[in-house]
Design a protein around this motif. Structure first.
Motif, mmCIF file in Angstrom:
data_model
loop_
_atom_site.group_PDB
_atom_site.id
_atom_site.type_symbol
_atom_site.label_atom_id
_atom_site.label_comp_id
_atom_site.label_asym_id
_atom_site.label_seq_id
_atom_site.Cartn_x
_atom_site.Cartn_y
_atom_site.Cartn_z
ATOM 1 N N GLY A 285 10.097 20.974 35.583
ATOM 2 C CA GLY A 285 9.445 19.629 36.409
ATOM 3 C C GLY A 285 9.225 18.700 35.628
ATOM 4 N N ASN A 286 9.090 18.902 34.171
ATOM 5 C CA ASN A 286 8.593 17.793 33.380
ATOM 6 C C ASN A 286 9.736 17.675 32.230
ATOM 7 O OD1 ASN A 286 6.169 17.554 34.521
ATOM 8 N ND2 ASN A 286 5.203 19.046 33.249
ATOM 9 N N LEU A 287 10.736 18.210 32.172
ATOM 10 C CA LEU A 287 11.912 18.066 31.093
ATOM 11 C C LEU A 287 13.081 17.818 31.890
ATOM 12 C CD1 LEU A 287 12.175 17.805 27.991
ATOM 13 C CD2 LEU A 287 12.816 20.325 28.213
ATOM 14 N N TYR A 288 13.847 16.689 31.453
ATOM 15 C CA TYR A 288 14.935 16.313 32.305
ATOM 16 C C TYR A 288 16.098 15.535 31.332
ATOM 17 C CZ TYR A 288 12.506 16.759 36.737
ATOM 18 O OH TYR A 288 11.734 17.179 37.967
ATOM 19 N N PHE A 289 17.128 15.280 31.743
ATOM 20 C CA PHE A 289 18.121 14.495 31.083
ATOM 21 C C PHE A 289 18.020 13.160 31.571
ATOM 22 C CE2 PHE A 289 20.401 18.816 30.382
ATOM 23 C CZ PHE A 289 20.032 18.437 28.865
ATOM 24 N N ASP A 290 18.282 12.134 30.940
ATOM 25 C CA ASP A 290 18.776 10.774 31.745
ATOM 26 C C ASP A 290 20.236 10.597 31.577
ATOM 27 O OD1 ASP A 290 19.897 10.305 29.149
ATOM 28 O OD2 ASP A 290 18.042 8.955 28.521
ATOM 29 N N GLU A 291 20.622 9.523 32.007
ATOM 30 C CA GLU A 291 22.018 9.142 32.279
ATOM 31 C C GLU A 291 22.991 9.420 31.091
ATOM 32 O OE1 GLU A 291 20.345 5.294 31.409
ATOM 33 O OE2 GLU A 291 19.810 7.101 32.730
ATOM 34 N N ARG A 292 22.315 9.301 29.995
ATOM 35 C CA ARG A 292 23.053 9.227 28.704
ATOM 36 C C ARG A 292 22.811 10.863 27.997
ATOM 37 N NH1 ARG A 292 20.034 4.944 25.186
ATOM 38 N NH2 ARG A 292 18.530 6.166 26.221
ATOM 39 N N ALA A 293 22.353 11.659 28.629
ATOM 40 C CA ALA A 293 22.058 13.214 28.256
ATOM 41 C C ALA A 293 20.914 13.027 27.272
ATOM 42 C CB ALA A 293 23.546 13.616 27.703
ATOM 43 N N GLY A 294 20.236 12.244 27.082
ATOM 44 C CA GLY A 294 18.918 12.064 26.548
ATOM 45 C C GLY A 294 17.951 12.754 27.065
ATOM 46 N N LEU A 295 16.917 13.133 26.219
ATOM 47 C CA LEU A 295 15.765 14.127 26.794
ATOM 48 C C LEU A 295 14.781 13.197 27.286
ATOM 49 C CD1 LEU A 295 15.396 16.578 23.923
ATOM 50 C CD2 LEU A 295 16.538 17.023 26.274
ATOM 51 N N VAL A 296 14.188 13.456 28.621
ATOM 52 C CA VAL A 296 13.046 12.758 29.212
ATOM 53 C C VAL A 296 12.034 13.719 29.284
ATOM 54 C CG1 VAL A 296 12.471 11.382 31.081
ATOM 55 C CG2 VAL A 296 14.639 10.854 30.337
ATOM 56 N N MET A 297 10.774 13.342 28.695
ATOM 57 C CA MET A 297 9.713 13.984 28.904
ATOM 58 C C MET A 297 8.569 13.268 29.918
ATOM 59 S SD MET A 297 8.703 15.510 24.931
ATOM 60 C CE MET A 297 9.703 16.363 24.032
ATOM 61 N N LEU A 298 7.990 14.183 30.903
ATOM 62 C CA LEU A 298 7.423 13.395 31.896
ATOM 63 C C LEU A 298 5.968 14.234 32.045
ATOM 64 C CD1 LEU A 298 9.872 13.150 34.854
ATOM 65 C CD2 LEU A 298 9.421 11.381 33.129
ATOM 66 N N ASP A 299 4.705 13.859 32.444
ATOM 67 C CA ASP A 299 3.618 14.252 33.034
ATOM 68 C C ASP A 299 2.984 14.773 31.727
ATOM 69 O OD1 ASP A 299 1.572 15.714 33.953
ATOM 70 O OD2 ASP A 299 2.650 16.795 35.477
ATOM 71 N N ALA A 300 2.231 13.797 31.010
ATOM 72 C CA ALA A 300 1.310 14.302 29.986
ATOM 73 C C ALA A 300 0.057 14.618 30.271
ATOM 74 C CB ALA A 300 1.529 12.934 29.191
ATOM 75 N N GLY A 301 -0.122 15.282 31.469
ATOM 76 C CA GLY A 301 -1.461 15.658 31.817
ATOM 77 C C GLY A 301 -2.182 16.797 30.949
ATOM 78 N N PHE A 302 -1.197 17.880 30.600
ATOM 79 C CA PHE A 302 -1.398 18.963 29.608
ATOM 80 C C PHE A 302 -1.056 18.747 28.214
ATOM 81 C CE2 PHE A 302 -1.631 24.022 29.925
ATOM 82 C CZ PHE A 302 -2.828 23.868 29.002
ATOM 83 N N VAL A 303 -1.691 17.827 27.652
ATOM 84 C CA VAL A 303 -1.436 17.203 26.207
ATOM 85 C C VAL A 303 -2.626 17.845 25.577
ATOM 86 C CG1 VAL A 303 -1.038 15.531 24.515
ATOM 87 C CG2 VAL A 303 0.391 15.625 26.771
ATOM 88 N N ILE A 304 -2.352 18.529 24.357
ATOM 89 C CA ILE A 304 -3.446 19.066 23.595
ATOM 90 C C ILE A 304 -3.592 18.380 22.119
ATOM 91 C CG2 ILE A 304 -4.748 21.077 22.681
ATOM 92 C CD1 ILE A 304 -4.860 21.054 25.663
ATOM 93 N N ARG A 305 -4.717 17.990 21.708
ATOM 94 C CA ARG A 305 -4.753 17.515 20.366
ATOM 95 C C ARG A 305 -5.252 18.741 19.523
ATOM 96 N NH1 ARG A 305 -5.036 13.698 23.837
ATOM 97 N NH2 ARG A 305 -4.391 11.654 23.261
ATOM 98 N N LEU A 306 -4.675 19.223 18.385
ATOM 99 C CA LEU A 306 -4.808 20.170 17.807
ATOM 100 C C LEU A 306 -5.855 19.801 16.625
ATOM 101 C CD1 LEU A 306 -1.415 22.163 17.293
ATOM 102 C CD2 LEU A 306 -3.443 22.510 18.703
ATOM 103 N N PRO A 307 -6.742 20.552 16.310
ATOM 104 C CA PRO A 307 -7.656 20.092 15.206
ATOM 105 C C PRO A 307 -6.768 20.362 13.841
ATOM 106 C CG PRO A 307 -8.859 21.711 16.500
ATOM 107 C CD PRO A 307 -7.460 21.496 16.928
ATOM 108 N N ASP A 308 -6.938 19.583 12.756
ATOM 109 C CA ASP A 308 -5.970 19.394 11.792
ATOM 110 C C ASP A 308 -5.817 20.864 10.958
ATOM 111 O OD1 ASP A 308 -5.244 16.848 11.912
ATOM 112 O OD2 ASP A 308 -6.833 16.086 10.384
#
Length: 438
Positions: A285-308
């Motif tokens: 539901g969050n990873l798609y192709f666009d019309e050029r077969a490029g990758l589209v990433m949606l929905d950045a709600g579950f984005v984690i910042r890892l400590p270094d």
């Protein structure tokens, strides 16, 4: 007095939620049991019991958004679970039952109550319905076509109650003598809090901006641009990307499939090993192709910042695993462990993990199974008394979510080999690393 009344109301709400969850689970437990019994009596080999995906969809939908999120993640593991389960669960990624139009209208109008209505047009019928929000197509006043992500009315209260319930369960598990050393509470706070942060829409808008900047060197990866002036605490407004196609092999030829796999893994490894800002929810539901077969990433709600420190340790573990250096992998796990039992057999753990890593690094392309490897790693930790830092759950989760989908495109993908070029430049200055990628 008001504070006491508030506590009573919260306790009552929690009790009602616990009763509802218990009744739903008990009811569906009986249905699963009856279905399994019927399958046995009729001597059918499939089509019932725990393998009935439709019942799982109804169960998780009845339980609500916190549980729908679990179903979304499980649906990606088509390599481990039968299609009768994963197929129906996949519908939960973008077609959860929508709230009523009236509730959505009331929520959107309230969000812009103190300002000028910012849209020329607004389609109240959602183009996608997730567990946490609905997405609507609209036209801004300046004529831009935008996607409007609207948080479901009342969802925060429901999810906070679910969080409190699971906290109580984790506390009870921690009281079991054999499990007292397991960091259940810490794990729950970190993982559960990450799920609750999906309700923080200003943070999601900021994450979209950060991911766009970090992955700008990937010409074939698109992330929608947020429009900060139109975003509110309950709404994220972003550019509308049209003509999206589901992330499925379809009729793509073998070479294109392999290229897709390399592109996805390169982007994920960039997030894990270079940036430390990781999209952990790349389900269908969050990873798609666009019309050029490029990758589209949606929905950045579950984005984690890892400590270094976590990012470096995870990268070091991964590259040493690829090189077959199990002793160093074991040392990384030991040094980063949240707790080591007094009677821990460190040498036994080093030997066991060295054997596991040797087996994994010697596997031919396509034979490495991350889910199985992670399961055996956790078994070794539990057997020898090492308990991992909960932060390591997020890098693993991001990889586990995409593993099943990736293997649909190319069953022979070598996860370890694809990581090596990015791992080798992880300590370079960012401008040089991006230049090399380009």
């Amino acid at each position: 007095m008001r504070e006491i009344t508030g506590r009573i109301l919260r306790a009552a709400g929690l009790a009602l939620r616990a009763a509802r969850v218990g009744c739903v689970v008990s009811g569906y437990g009986l249905l699963f049991g009856a279905s399994a019994a019927g399958r046995i009596l009729s001597r059918r080999r499939s089509g019932g019991g725990l393998g009935d995906g439709e019942k799982w969809v109804r169960l998780l939908t009845s339980l609500g958004p916190s549980y729908i999120k679990i179903g979304q993640l499980v649906s990606t593991r088509r390599d481990l679970l039968p299609p009768g389960v994963t197929g129906p669960l996949a519908r939960l990624t973008d077609s959860a039952p929508p709230p009523s139009r009236r509730r959505v209208q009331r929520a959107v109008r309230a969000a812009y109550a103190g300002s000028h209505w910012p849209f020329r047009e607004f389609a109240w019928e959602p183009v996608a319905c997730g567990s946490i929000a609905t997405v609507h197509e609209a036209v801004a006043r300046d004529g831009r076509r935008v996607a409007v992500k609207v948080r479901r009315p009342g969802i925060q209260t429901v999810m906070e109650r679910d969080f409190a319930l699971t906290r109580a369960v984790m506390g009870a598990l921690g009281a079991v003598p054999k499990l007292r050393k397991m960091p259940f509470k810490v794990m729950h706070e970190q993982v559960g809090s990450a799920i609750l942060r999906q309700l923080d829409f200003p943070a999601e808008a900021a994450a979209l901006t950060e991911l766009r900047a970090n992955l700008s060197g990937f010409g074939n990866v698109r992330i929608p641009e947020p429009l900060p002036g139109l975003c509110t605490p309950e709404i994220v407004v972003m550019e509308y990307i049209s003509d999206l196609k589901r992330f499925e092999p379809g009729d793509l030829d073998a070479d294109t499939r392999r290229q897709v796999v390399r592109s996805v893994l390169a982007a994920v490894y960039e997030m894990l090993f270079i940036d430390g800002v990781v999209h952990c929810d790349l389900h269908p539901g969050n990873l798609y192709f666009d019309e050029r077969a490029g990758l589209v990433m949606l929905d950045a709600g579950f984005v984690i910042r890892l400590p270094d420190e976590v990012r470096r340790s995870f990268a070091d573990f991964f590259i040493n695993m690829a090189m077959g250096d199990g002793w160093t992998c074991a040392q990384i796990v030991i040094e980063s462990a949240a707790h080591i039992a007094d009677d821990c057999d460190l040498e036994g753990f080093r030997t066991g993990l060295s054997e596991l890593v040797q087996e994994a690094s010697g596997a031919r392309s396509g034979q490495f199974d991350l889910a199985r490897f992670a399961g055996r790693l956790f078994d070794l930790q539990r057997l020898f008394g090492l308990f991992p830092a909960p932060e390591f759950a997020f890098p693993l989760l991001s990889l586990l979510v995409i593993e099943g989908m990736i293997k649909d495109f190319d069953s022979g993908v070598d996860f370890q080999a694809e990581a090596v070029p990015i791992l080798r430049r992880r300590n370079m200055p960012r401008d040089r690393a991006v230049g090399l990628h380009r």
